[in-house]
Scaffold this motif. Structure first.
Motif, short mmCIF file in Angstrom:
data_model
loop_
_atom_site.label_atom_id
_atom_site.label_comp_id
_atom_site.label_asym_id
_atom_site.label_seq_id
_atom_site.Cartn_x
_atom_site.Cartn_y
_atom_site.Cartn_z
N ASP A 24 -14.98 -3.35 -3.10
CA ASP A 24 -15.56 -2.28 -2.14
C ASP A 24 -17.09 -2.12 -2.18
OD1 ASP A 24 -16.06 0.68 -1.23
OD2 ASP A 24 -13.88 0.45 -0.56
N CYS B 208 0.83 -1.18 -0.10
CA CYS B 208 -0.10 -0.04 -0.19
C CYS B 208 0.90 1.04 0.03
CB CYS B 208 -0.87 0.07 1.04
SG CYS B 208 -2.05 -1.27 1.18
N ARG C 127 -4.98 -1.96 -3.25
CA ARG C 127 -6.28 -1.94 -2.99
C ARG C 127 -6.96 -3.39 -2.34
NH1 ARG C 127 -9.91 1.69 -7.02
NH2 ARG C 127 -8.50 3.23 -7.23
#
Length: 953
Positions: free
Chosen positions: A201, A10, A22
């Motif tokens: 997500d 990250c 991600r």
């Protein structure tokens, strides 16, 4: 168990904003939110400072601050540059040693294939005590080496990473396809290669796109017709060229009524290449739209607006865009290769990506057959709901727990989460009951709570120890401790400013440990050591080391020892020998910064003072009966040794008199403690003789039981402070815990108490202000009682024994894992031995300074070196021109508190040595000035000439 997640994925520019970054972020988040009682640490590399703050802020509500750890920081180690090989090897060693110090049960590397063009360091250390887990995304470069490993340097780097992957104890594959690749092509064990799948997500969802928003997007991206959508990277395996050719094979009526939208970032070269592919296929300009970069919000809207989403990839690790589109309710078709079928979940939605005709036929079916398209939308959305980060995290935890159980590592189940027989052995060095020490009583409360985490040996001076401790814990003398120090995993010293601690500075020098600093000022301790054995010069040596030679000179030229004791903390040696420091207030840390600089010491934790709220075993009425006090009396107590200088007891007595309570019937003022204060005694005698005070008592020393009786009996506690030396008032905490109304002044650590739980006066309260507060408590019993209730609630919430013991455990473990300086330097020194490729002097110096700076628990206190070489080499030297200085307080006052001044001379080697005998130096007897071994200069430290120093001063 303790899991450390290496989250460099990250941080690196190549991964953090792409799928790997991600994925790593989302999985770590889900694992922490569903941690099953395990402890999780996030490890970040200082070489990427721009990413640290964002990650820390995200996890701030999920993890304690101490559980996001920083390491590394060396740059210029990219493997693409052959010259970086030694710096990279050194960095890898730093990383491995640091991670070893974290005492993890498992280290999970979120992305192993980093570091070729960046300064990340991803390694698997098979010799580590911890198990190693690695996220396995795919083996695409290995299986398609012709396209990805044509460069020898890339191939060498990648194959070395594959060897690291094979050494890992666990591979967490992101799909069943990737899992099979690892097993079939690398020979990874089936039982330790686990498919944890993936998810998207929550922002990827079905939603209504307003007509205005749709018109805006269509205008921005030139989407004038219903459109077929693709998103992903631009790479040969993504098969965008094949997609464009398949689109060109559609019947003309479909092409004329539908556009193909390629939604992804593309540079100018890539755009021109794809435009050329479209033109060669006979497509008109505008048939294929290259949108370029889109935001996440725009991507969600486009998923919801597209007529069909197509994913023609030849090789994927998972195929996240297909799942994103399905989550948004799009009709999704895709290739029948690698992981894509397990994402889409139905064979009739697949095609052969290498056949443009097969792809075109499936695309035409999805565009023309409304029932088929609606079925794809419904089934795709339903299937997407079976993927979740919570499920991936759960499968990952199952695998981690399983591999840890098989490993049977000795440190498998961490303290505080599972009971274990092999707790670390802790040497606990402290005064102990029945000694008349507040720290002894404190230790008696803390030890039973701390034993949950450690096997504890009590290190004591050989005197009697109270049965409640000696029957539960082994007792070791100082001599036994010194002989067997190596058997202890942790060492903790409780240090205060009294004769109970005279052996601790010596022990701390020999056996470093964590210091619980009950008093910031230790001048009284070192004066006690010197007074008992003048040959030690303990106080003089400490005042010089902590505060410089001018402070020592001031002390030597003064007849007032008390002035030196009150003015100078004399504690730098203790702080610098400590692996970490624990204090009970932020004020002590403020004092450390004031005296020794903002970075000193670095390893410092503030843990509230532990008090035993359960000791108050009798009611107020019963306590008053035992003490012979009227049940309706208004009783005010001030606890502790009576001192007008440090506790303003004379001011309290004066206010009691001036406010009229000194003669009020049924009122009592009681000073519960010893009194050797002549000022206070004289005032009490005068006020009593004059009849102004008729109801004041000084108890003298009381037992713990009588202390509790007075605490139960009183209505009001008054605990004032002045000239604080960093101590924390146990009496204030006890009064609050007992539910009493407590009056304090806003001095030192007392400032940190919330205003609503005490009555807080200004730092230097006048007698009239204090008298007014006393009168208010007397005349407003209901309000006074309410303040006491708030105080009790506050202490129960913030000073709970189990919570404080856990804070001790966390601080001790955090400090201990950081003390790796010597080991790292010894390990890295081997790089100096390489003949033909050794690190340059500059590189070695930089590396050494980095390690020393990062590992030291104490940033160096500032010092000023004054060079008197010229004066001492003058045969006519008759002493520095400092006759006036020795007796001039103004001169000394101009030297900052935190500026330690030392006089040095330069020797033939070019190094400097400190001149030890100040009397000889200032009397001009230079031949007899004591020499010491040369001292190393700190980075950036340059001695100033005496002429410059004396002119400024």
């Amino acid at each position: 168990m303790r899991l450390v997640i290496d989250l460099q994925a990250c941080q690196t520019e190549g991964s953090r904003d792409r799928g790997i970054g991600r994925y790593s972020f989302a999985l770590a988040d889900a694992m922490i939110r569903n941690c099953r009682g395990h402890e999780v640490l996030i490890a970040l590399n200082r070489a990427f400072p721009e990413s640290i703050d964002t990650i820390q802020k995200h996890f701030a509500d999920l993890l304690p601050n101490a559980n996001v750890v920083l390491w590394g920081g060396l740059k210029g180690i990219e493997e693409i540059e052959p010259k970086n090989v030694l710096r990279r090897l050194a960095s890898e060693r730093i990383k491995e040693e640091y991670f070893r110090s974290l005492n993890a049960d498992i280290v999970h590397t979120a992305s192993l294939f980093e570091g070729f063009v960046d300064s990340s360091v991803t390694t698997v250390a098979p010799e580590s005590l911890a198990c190693n887990a690695v996220t396995l995304y795919d083996l695409i470069p290995y299986l398609r080496a012709k396209h990805y490993l044509a460069d020898e340097r890339v191939e060498d780097w990648y194959r070395r990473r594959l060897l690291q992957l094979k050494q890992a104890d666990l591979a967490l594959a992101i799909s069943e396809s990737s899992r099979r690749e690892g097993i079939d092509h690398l020979g990874l064990p089936e039982h330790s290669t686990v498919n944890i799948s993936s998810a998207v997500d929550k922002k990827f969802k079905r939603m209504h796109v307003s007509p205005a928003r749709e018109a805006e997007l269509r205008r921005r991206f030139a989407l004038k017709k219903p459109f077929i959508m693709y998103t992903g990277g631009i790479d040969f395996r993504k098969n965008i060229e094949g997609l464009i050719d398949a689109y060109a094979c559609l019947p003309p009526e479909l092409r004329s009524t539908h556009q193909l939208a390629v939604v992804c970032r593309a540079n100018l070269t890539e755009v021109r290449r794809l435009e050329a592919v479209a033109a060669a296929a006979g497509l008109d300009k505008g048939n294929v739209v290259l949108t370029g970069y889109v935001t996440d919000d725009e991507l969600v809207d486009l998923y919801n607006l597209c007529k069909v989403f197509i994913f023609p990839s030849i090789h994927e690790g998972f195929g996240l865009p297909a799942l994103e589109a399905m989550s948004c309710g799009a009709a999704v078709i895709g290739s029948d290769c690698t992981s894509v079928p397990e994402v889409i979940g139905r064979s009739d939605a697949l095609f052969n990506p290498l056949s443009r005709m097969d792809m075109a036929a499936k695309l035409a079916q999805a565009l023309q057959d409304d029932d088929f398209r609606r079925d794809l939308q419904a089934s795709g959305f339903s299937r997407a709901q079976t993927f979740s980060w919570e499920r991936s995290a759960s499968v990952a935890w199952d695998a981690l727990e399983s591999i840890a159980a098989r490993a049977k590592a000795p440190s498998l189940f961490r303290l505080g989460y599972f009971e274990r027989a092999d707790k670390p052995r802790l040497a606990y060095v402290s005064p102990l009951p029945p000694e008349r020490s507040g720290i002894a009583a404190y230790s008696a409360m803390l030890l039973p709570l701390l034993s949950k985490y450690y096997e504890i040996d009590l290190v004591h001076n050989g005197e009697e120890v109270a049965p409640e401790l000696s029957e539960r814990f082994p007792i070791r003398t100082y001599e036994e401790f010194e002989r067997s120090a190596d058997r202890y995993d942790r060492v903790v010293y409780h240090v205060g400013n009294s004769h109970f601690h005279t052996d601790m500075p010596r022990l701390l020098r020999r056996i470093p440990g964590i210091v619980v600093l009950h008093d910031f000022f230790l001048s009284g301790l070192f004066w006690t050591i010197e007074a008992s054995d003048p040959s030690t010069h303990a106080f003089s040596r400490e005042i010089e080391f902590s505060h410089g030679q001018l402070s020592l000179l001031e002390h030597l030229c003064s007849d007032n020892v008390l002035r030196s004791l009150v003015r100078y903390p004399c504690n730098l040696a203790v702080l610098e020998n400590a692996i970490g420091v624990i204090s009970h207030s932020g004020y002590s840390k403020e004092l450390a910064h004031r005296w020794y600089g903002e970075g000193a010491p670095r390893n410092w934790a503030v843990i509230p003072l532990l008090r035993d709220w359960g000791r108050q075993s009798v009611s107020q009425l019963e306590a008053r009966k035992r003490l012979g006090i009227d049940e309706n009396a208004f009783v005010v107590c001030s606890f502790g040794i009576v001192s007008s200088m440090f506790k303003l007891n004379d001011r309290l007595l004066q206010a009691w008199s001036e406010g009229g309570l000194g003669k009020t019937p049924n009122c009592r003022l009681v000073f519960v403690g010893d009194c050797g204060d002549d000022t206070f005694n004289a005032l009490l005698l005068r006020l009593t003789a004059s009849g102004q005070v008729t109801n004041c008592t000084v108890t003298g020393y009381v037992s713990d039981a009588d202390y509790q009786l007075w605490l139960s009996a009183c209505d009001l506690c008054v605990q004032l402070r002045a000239k604080s030396r960093g101590e924390t008032s146990a009496a204030v905490s006890d009064g609050m815990g007992a539910g009493k109304h407590v009056i304090v002044n806003a001095h030192a650590a007392l400032r940190e108490i919330p205003d609503h739980v005490v009555t807080k006066l200004q730092e230097n309260p006048s007698c009239s202000d204090l008298a007014q507060a006393l009168r208010f408590a007397f005349t407003s019993p209901d309000i006074s009682k309410e303040i006491g209730q708030r105080a009790r609630a506050y202490t129960q919430e913030h000073h709970d024994g189990e919570v404080i013991a856990a804070q001790y455990h966390n601080a001790i473990e955090e400090f201990w894992m950081q003390q790796e300086n010597d080991r790292l330097l010894a390990t890295l020194s081997e790089f100096r031995e390489l003949d033909d490729q050794s690190l340059s002097r500059y590189e070695w110096s930089e590396l050494r300074n980095y390690v020393e700076d990062r590992s030291s628990s104490h940033a160096r206190a500032e010092r000023l070196l004054v060079d008197v070489t010229k004066q001492l080499s003058d045969p006519d030297f008759s002493g520095l021109d400092a006759k006036a200085m020795k007796n001039n307080a103004m001169f000394l006052a101009m030297i900052p508190e935190n500026k330690r001044v030392f006089f040095v001379r330069r020797v033939e080697s070019g190094e400097y040595e400190i001149l030890r005998d100040l009397r000889q130096l200032f009397m001009g007897q230079h031949e007899g000035v004591t020499r010491d071994k040369p001292i190393p200069l700190f980075p950036g430290e340059v001695p100033v000439l005496w002429e410059e120093f004396s002119a400024v001063a």
